[in-house]
Each structure stands twice: as structure tokens, then as C-alpha cells.
Write a protein that holds these residues in place. Structure first.
Motif, PDB file in Angstrom:
ATOM      1  N   TYR A  28     -79.269 -68.587 -14.965  1.00  6.79           N
ATOM      2  CA  TYR A  28     -79.461 -69.943 -15.473  1.00  6.79           C
ATOM      3  C   TYR A  28     -78.289 -70.380 -16.358  1.00  6.79           C
ATOM      4  O   TYR A  28     -78.150 -71.560 -16.667  1.00  6.79           O
ATOM      5  N   TYR A  32     -73.049 -73.233 -16.687  1.00 14.22           N
ATOM      6  CA  TYR A  32     -72.333 -73.485 -17.947  1.00 14.22           C
ATOM      7  C   TYR A  32     -71.404 -72.313 -18.283  1.00 14.22           C
ATOM      8  O   TYR A  32     -71.070 -72.087 -19.440  1.00 14.22           O
ATOM      9  N   LYS A 104     -78.985 -76.050 -23.086  1.00 19.74           N
ATOM     10  CA  LYS A 104     -78.980 -76.492 -21.689  1.00 19.74           C
ATOM     11  C   LYS A 104     -79.655 -75.446 -20.795  1.00 19.74           C
ATOM     12  O   LYS A 104     -80.429 -75.784 -19.892  1.00 19.74           O
ATOM     13  N   THR A 105     -79.360 -74.169 -21.050  1.00 27.02           N
ATOM     14  CA  THR A 105     -79.927 -73.095 -20.238  1.00 27.02           C
ATOM     15  C   THR A 105     -81.440 -73.031 -20.387  1.00 27.02           C
ATOM     16  O   THR A 105     -82.175 -72.920 -19.399  1.00 27.02           O
ATOM     17  N   THR A 108     -83.210 -75.824 -18.653  1.00 25.48           N
ATOM     18  CA  THR A 108     -83.302 -75.520 -17.219  1.00 25.48           C
ATOM     19  C   THR A 108     -84.381 -74.479 -16.955  1.00 25.48           C
ATOM     20  O   THR A 108     -85.155 -74.589 -15.993  1.00 25.48           O
ATOM     21  N   LEU A 109     -84.440 -73.439 -17.812  1.00 28.18           N
ATOM     22  CA  LEU A 109     -85.432 -72.374 -17.642  1.00 28.18           C
ATOM     23  C   LEU A 109     -86.846 -72.920 -17.806  1.00 28.18           C
ATOM     24  O   LEU A 109     -87.752 -72.584 -17.026  1.00 28.18           O
ATOM     25  N   GLN A 111     -87.838 -75.975 -17.304  1.00 28.56           N
ATOM     26  CA  GLN A 111     -88.131 -76.818 -16.135  1.00 28.56           C
ATOM     27  C   GLN A 111     -88.443 -75.955 -14.919  1.00 28.56           C
ATOM     28  O   GLN A 111     -89.370 -76.261 -14.152  1.00 28.56           O
ATOM     29  N   THR A 112     -87.686 -74.858 -14.751  1.00 23.45           N
ATOM     30  CA  THR A 112     -87.899 -73.968 -13.603  1.00 23.45           C
ATOM     31  C   THR A 112     -89.271 -73.315 -13.674  1.00 23.45           C
ATOM     32  O   THR A 112     -90.008 -73.266 -12.683  1.00 23.45           O
ATOM     33  N   SER A 115     -92.001 -75.950 -13.147  1.00 20.01           N
ATOM     34  CA  SER A 115     -92.028 -76.368 -11.741  1.00 20.01           C
ATOM     35  C   SER A 115     -92.653 -75.288 -10.865  1.00 20.01           C
ATOM     36  O   SER A 115     -93.397 -75.585  -9.927  1.00 20.01           O
TER      37      SER A 115
END
Length: 590
Positions: A28, A32, A104-105, A108-109, A111-112, A115
Motif C-alpha cells: 500500500y 508513494y 495516504k497509505t 488507502t488501507l 478504504q481497501t 471495501s
């Protein structure tokens, strides 16, 4: 309510497999990586600059090294200031870069994981609790935030200091360095020994915190029941038990951490005293001995700091394992539905063929046993029977929330598994007895049936659902906040909002799961009228306890103990000496 006793976590040291799992999270970071790499370079430079500090301090007290760079300026002092300024600048940019990458990571984590979580099958949620899953997304990811931002940087910095410092000491005095390093293996063995206990207690604390969060979540969701049963103090005691248990385990783990730190401190100061004694005995110059001592302090401090790093790594590995357990669960094949493909469009015919089913958590308890029946397009079919007969299970199977253990469900002659799952569900709508409304506005709840619907479409749906009349009475109309789970609306109003949501979805197959059983007579009449309009021109499956609402059904299927015992119209069944007539007599003679 499920048993909320947390399963004890087995004692496990950091293993290669656990580290590999943790390293999976670095994918993840990949988008970046340039910023992260630059941060690592700044970290390496600032750490190496720190290694020059003891040498320059030694030069500062050495008369031979006190050369004048400019008038009144000592060369060693100027270099010391330059190193400190450079180190400060690099540290600032390193922290900024690491924080940016981490935020940012982790976004994303989060959201992952969310989801993936929302795409997991129903059997997963049968075995988990909402509070526990919420804790995974919040507290466990917060632990990873500390790892990415601080722990990783500290580990690299301390390793640079240890390796670089030992190298410099070996060049300065191999004999004295060997003498100083004699205590290190003992410290490392102690780190491994204490680390086993630290990890166990850290993970147990996380489990207890998750359990206490579950209590809070359940209590707030069921606050009406809590107050109705006057169980406030019962819930307070339950929460106190969980938090006290977390505190008890944390304090027990703190003893090991404290003993570990004490052992390290004792070893460091003991080593310093021994190094001074040995250095003086060897006749080492004062400046060299000062530099040697400072390097020894740096190395010892870094080794002691590894204890905290190790503890944080233990926490992070525990959090990672929990998160990866969720990510490793197989998800449903969910896809975005913009429009239904022509070959997947339903006509509305349904067939159950020799279907048997039991819930995954109760394999020894059959819920349905060799059930077969047909529903033709645009038919209104009612399912009746005593509680536990399997009526609601049929709804779950139609929606493919579960798959049958044996047998088949066919839509228009095609096996249900031949349809993409999302496209199949997109053509069905459910109006349940216990309507769930989101805590936003009426408009948001109606539009849930068709995201992006216009105001005119929502108004038309509300009118067809007999909901527009009461919506208009609210000062804010469609923008009225319904409250948590729709608590600010009456039962009949919530049902009509749910019907409007179904109207907006315009399903080919409509499922009504005891949609009027909890309503008063006036509300039932309004809701039933709305349901009658909604059922026109589509296949309808109606589950009902009140037999008066299904007399006009095209077919009534009577279930008992997971099997079909009778099937026919109301008039046909009432002529039979069977379960339907018994249920009917019980209702209409009361």
C-alpha cells in the motif's frame, strides 16, 4: 446476543511468517515509494550525522584539535553546530515525508479493508460482531500509523547507530570494544525472552479493547431496550468488566516491560563503569575515552530503545494479523451495476428444485429439506407457516446471501449462479418487517433504491408509497433528518419510506417479509394499499403471519419444519384439514 468472551490469544514470538504478513502491507506504500525513499535517505543522513557528534565532542576537549577556523572560532565547535543544524533540517523533512506517506497509505488501507469487508458474504457476519469489526478499522489501523510514522524510523536510526557506532569503536580500540560488547548478547537474549510476554499481553489488550468497543456499539444501537429493561447498570458493569480486564492485562504486561527496561539500564550503566575503568587502565587519552564513552552511550541507548521498538512491532504484527484475517476472507463477486445486460434481465419466473439448506454456523440443524416449488412471472405467492419454518431463509436464498447445500434455484429456467450476483440482486427489492433507515434525510433513504434519483422521481415514489402526505407535513420535507435507524419516524412511516425506496428501484421481483405485521390498523391499511400498488406487474413473494393480507394471493405455500406441507389458493387450503386451516382458525376466532 452472542457470547462476548474473548478467546485467549496463544503465546507467539515474532516469527518469519508474521513478519512476512506485516510486509504485505508495504504494497500500500508502493504508490508513494518516491516520497518514502526520500524520507529514508533523509533518515539515513541524519542518523549518520548523529554518529559524528561523539567524535566532534572528543575533538572539542582535545587541545591538539583546537585549531582556529576563523578568529575566535573553534573548528570542532563550528562543525558541531553545522552537524546539529543539518541533522535538524533532515529530521524535519524526514518526519514530514513519513507523515504524508503514512496518512495516504492508511487512507488507502482503510478504504481497501472497508471495501473488502462490505463485499464479504453473510456467513462471515454471522460469526463476527459489529463492535469488533469497527475496532479493527479504527484502533488496529491507528497502531499501524505509529509503526509507519515512528517505529520504522526509530528501528532504522537505531540500527544505523548500533552498526556504525560499533564499527567506529572497533577502529578506535578493538580491545576495549570487545570488552564493552561482552554484555550485548545477554541483552539480546533478554529482549527475545521478554518480547514473547510483551507480544502476548499487547495482543490480549487489543482483544479486550475490541470487546469493550463491542459493548459500547451494541448498547448504543439497542439503547431503547437497555432503558426499557432498566439495564443501564448491567451494561455499565459489563463495560467495566471489559475495560478492567484490559487494564489488568496491560498492567501485567507493564511489569515485564518495566523489568526489561530496568535490566537494560542496569546493563548499560554497568558497562559504562566497566569501560571507564578498562579505558583508564589501558592509558587511553581523555578525548578518545570521552568519544568512546559517548559512542557506547549512543549504542547502549539504541539497544535499550530497541525494547520499545520491539514492543511496538509486536503490537503492529498483532494488528496486522487481525486486518489480514479480514482481507484473506473470500469476498463475493460484486460488480458495479450501471445497467442490466439483456441476457441477465429477469422475466420473473422462479423455481426451487430439491433444495436443502443449513446455516454455516449450524451444520447439524437443517433449515430446509428437499423443497421444490414454482413461481410464475407476475404471480403473487405467499409463504406462511409457524416461526422457524424456513420462510425468511427462502428470502436469503433468493438474494443469494447464502447458497443451498444441495438442489438449485432457477430464474427463468437458468441456474441462479449463472447470473452475475450484483445484476441478480439489482432486480430484486425487499421490504422487511424491521426496516433499517440510515441516519440521514428522508431523501437519502428513498434514493438508496436508486442512487442519483431526481427530486421528481423521489416525490413520485413517495406518492405511490402513500408517504408523500406525511413527508409534506415536515417543515423540511424530503430534507427531514430521520435519526439513527429512523428513530424519529413511526413504524408505519418507516415502512412507507422503505416501500418508496423499493418503488424507486423498480424491481422485477419483490419480496415482502412480514411488512405489515408490526403496525397498527390505520398504518397497516396505508402500508397495505401501498404494497398492493407496488406488487402490480411484478413477481411478488410475500411472507405473512396475518393471513387476511394474503387471501388474494395466486398461490399460498405452507411451510413447516423446513418442508412444504401444503400448497394452493386460500379457498383450496381452507377446505383442507391441514396446517393452513388451523392457522386461519386460530387467527379469525380470536
Amino acid at each position: 446476543m452472542q457470547n462476548d468472551i474473548t478467546t485467549p490469544v496463544p503465546k507467539q514470538p515474532i516469527k518469519l511468517a508474521s513478519l512476512k504478513k506485516t510486509l504485505r502491507l508495504f504494497r500500500y506504500v508502493k504508490p508513494y515509494w518516491p516520497q518514502f525513499s526520500l524520507g529514508l535517505i533523509f533518515l539515513l543522513i541524519s542518523s549518520l550525522a548523529g554518529l559524528a557528534f561523539p567524535k566532534l565532542l572528543g575533538n572539542l576537549v582535545d587541545p591538539k584539535s583546537n585549531t582556529q577556523l576563523f578568529q575566535g572560532m573553534n573548528q570542532a565547535a563550528v562543525l558541531l553546530i553545522a552537524v546539529l543544524v543539518g541533522q535538524s533540517i533532515f529530521s524535519f523533512f524526514r518526519i514530514v515525508l513519513f507523515v504524508n506517506v503514512t496518512e495516504k497509505t492508511l487512507a488507502t488501507l482503510r478504504q481497501t479493508i472497508y471495501s473488502h469487508l462490505i463485499r464479504l458474504p453473510m456467513k462471515f457476519f454471522l460469526e463476527r460482531r459489529v463492535g469488533e469489526l469497527s475496532s479493527r478499522i479504527s484502533s488496529d489501523i491507528s497502531l499501524l500509523q505509529e509503526t509507519f510514522t515512528t517505529t520504522l524510523a526509530e528501528f532504522i536510526r537505531q540500527m544505523v547507530i548500533i552498526i556504525g557506532g560499533v564499527t567506529i569503536l572497533l577502529i578506535t580500540s578493538p580491545g576495549l570494544t570487545g570488552f564493552m560488547l561482552a554484555i550485548l548478547p545477554v541483552m539480546m537474549l533478554a529482549a527475545v525472552f521478554f518480547g514473547k510476554f510483551i507480544r502476548r499481553f499487547s495482543k490480549e489488550v487489543q482483544e479486550q479493547v475490541a470487546a469493550s468497543n463491542t459493548v459500547v456499539e451494541e448498547t448504543l444501537q439497542g439503547i431503547l431496550n437497555v432503558k426499557a429493561f432498566a439495564n443501564e447498570f448491567f451494561e455499565i458493569a459489563r463495560y467495566r468488566q471489559r475495560t478492567n480486564e484490559a487494564a489488568r492485562i496491560g498492567m501485567k504486561g507493564g511489569k515485564f516491560r518495566g523489568a526489561f527496561s530496568s535490566f537494560i539500564i542496569l546493563g548499560i550503566f554497568g558497562a559504562l563503569v566497566a569501560v571507564i575503568w578498562r579505558g583508564v587502565a589501558m592509558g587511553m587519552p581523555t578525548s578518545s575515552l570521552l568519544s568512546f564513552l559517548l559512542y557506547s552511550v549512543f549504542i547502549g541507548g539504541s539497544i535499550a530503545g530497541l525494547a520499545e521498538v520491539y514492543t511496538n512491532l509486536q503490537k503492529s504484527i498483532g494488528a496486522t494479523e487481525h486486518l489480514l484475517e479480514i482481507l484473506d476472507e473470500p469476498a463475493e463477486a460484486i460488480t458495479a451495476v450501471k445497467e442490466i445486460a439483456p441476457e441477465n434481465q429477469l422475466e420473473g419466473q422462479i423455481s426451487f428444485r430439491n433444495l436443502s439448506f443449513h446455516y454455516p454456523s449450524r451444520p447439524d440443524q437443517a433449515v430446509m429439506n428437499n423443497v421444490s416449488f414454482d413461481v410464475y412471472a407476475d404471480q403473487k405467492v405467499a409463504l406462511v407457516g409457524p416461526s422457524g419454518a424456513g420462510k425468511s431463509t427462502i428470502v436469503s436464498l433468493l438474494l443469494r446471501l447464502y447458497d443451498p447445500v444441495s438442489g438449485h434455484i432457477r430464474f427463468d429456467g437458468k441456474d441462479s449462479k449463472a447470473f452475475p450476483l450484483s445484476q441478480l440482486r439489482a432486480q430484486m427489492a425487499v421490504v422487511p418487517q424491521d426496516v433499517f433507515l440510515f441516519g440521514g434525510t428522508i431523501a437519502e433513504n428513498i434514493a438508496y433504491g436508486k442512487p442519483g434519483a431526481s427530486i421528481a422521481e423521489m416525490e413520485a415514489a413517495a406518492k405511490q408509497a402513500n408517504a408523500w402526505e406525511f413527508i409534506q407535513r415536515f417543515p423540511l420535507g424530503l430534507d427531514t433528518i430521520v435519526g439513527e435507524r429512523g428513530i424519529q419516524l413511526s413504524g408505519g412511516q418507516r415502512q412507507r419510506i422503505a416501500i418508496a425506496r423499493a418503488v424507486l428501484k423498480n424491481p422485477r421481483i419483490l419480496i415482502l417479509d412480514e411488512a405489515t405485521s408490526a403496525l397498527d390498523s390505520e398504518s397497516e391499511k396505508l402500508v397495505q394499499d401501498a404494497l398492493d400498488k407496488l406488487m402490480e406487474g411484478r413477481t411478488s413473494i410475500v411472507i405473512a403471519h396475518r393471513l387476511a393480507t394474503i387471501r388474494e394471493a395466486d398461490k399460498i405455500i405452507v411451510l413447516d419444519k423446513g418442508q412444504i406441507v401444503e400448497e394452493g389458493t386460500h379457498n383450496e387450503l381452507i377446505e383442507m384439514e391441514g396446517l393452513y386451516r388451523t392457522l386461519s382458525d386460530m387467527q379469525f376466532t380470536i
